[in-house]
Design a protein around this motif. Structure first.
Motif, PDB file in Angstrom:
ATOM      1  N   SER A  38       0.809  -1.224   0.000  1.00 21.33           N
ATOM      2  CA  SER A  38       0.000   0.000   0.000  1.00 21.33           C
ATOM      3  C   SER A  38       0.836   1.265   0.000  1.00 21.33           C
ATOM      4  CB  SER A  38      -0.915   0.018   1.219  1.00 21.33           C
ATOM      5  OG  SER A  38      -0.154   0.165   2.401  1.00 21.33           O
ATOM      6  N   GLY A  39       2.116   1.126   0.320  1.00 20.80           N
ATOM      7  CA  GLY A  39       2.965   2.296   0.454  1.00 20.80           C
ATOM      8  C   GLY A  39       2.998   2.859   1.858  1.00 20.80           C
ATOM      9  N   ALA A  40       2.270   2.247   2.761  1.00 23.05           N
ATOM     10  CA  ALA A  40       2.178   2.777   4.120  1.00 23.05           C
ATOM     11  C   ALA A  40       3.388   2.431   4.965  1.00 23.05           C
ATOM     12  CB  ALA A  40       0.922   2.244   4.804  1.00 23.05           C
ATOM     13  N   SER A  41       4.141   1.451   4.558  1.00 25.54           N
ATOM     14  CA  SER A  41       5.284   0.991   5.347  1.00 25.54           C
ATOM     15  C   SER A  41       6.508   0.883   4.450  1.00 25.54           C
ATOM     16  CB  SER A  41       4.973  -0.374   5.966  1.00 25.54           C
ATOM     17  OG  SER A  41       6.082  -0.872   6.674  1.00 25.54           O
ATOM     18  N   SER A  42       7.635   1.393   4.946  1.00 21.62           N
ATOM     19  CA  SER A  42       8.886   1.313   4.194  1.00 21.62           C
ATOM     20  C   SER A  42      10.031   1.012   5.141  1.00 21.62           C
ATOM     21  CB  SER A  42       9.147   2.613   3.425  1.00 21.62           C
ATOM     22  OG  SER A  42       9.191   3.707   4.309  1.00 21.62           O
TER      23      SER A  42
END
Length: 126
Positions: A54-58
């Motif tokens: 989702s792009g919420a975690s990197s």
């Protein structure tokens, strides 16, 4: 099957910036964790950064934390790596990679990625 194509590499002076892009075709891009992995001449592949579906975690390697930013645009089937304050130690071939397990968490383990692009060369001169 997913195909990954990187672009944006090049020659830059130390202290400069580059933005890498990776465009995917095939597969279900929006469900994949993605990563950037690099390989310098004579060295093993090294994890750089990863992002969840989702792009919420990197997640970043310590060596690039605070200088590089990973992002994705699922609507464009694209992954990015903004690289700032580059040093000669960043010189390598940079690969985009996908973990095709459904919505897998981010990982720094290169062996977790099962689809790879052909790579783009980044060269930083001193």
């Amino acid at each position: 099957q997913v195909q990954l194509v990187e672009s944006g590499g090049g020659l830059v002076q130390a202290g400069g910036s580059l933005k890498l892009s990776c465009v995917a075709s095939g597969g279900t891009f929006g469900n994949y964790a993605l990563g950037w992995i690099r390989q310098a001449p004579g060295k093993v592949r090294q994890f750089v950064a990863a992002i969840n579906w989702s792009g919420a975690s990197s997640y970043y390697a310590d060596s690039v934390k605070g200088r590089f930013t990973i992002s994705r645009d699922n609507a464009k089937n694209s992954l990015y790596l903004q690289m700032n304050s580059l040093t000669p130690e960043d010189t390598a071939i940079y690969y985009c990679a996908a973990d095709r397990a459904f919505r897998a968490p981010v990982t720094s383990d290169p062996t977790s990625y099962d689809s790879w692009g052909q790579g783009t060369q980044v060269t930083v001169s001193s």
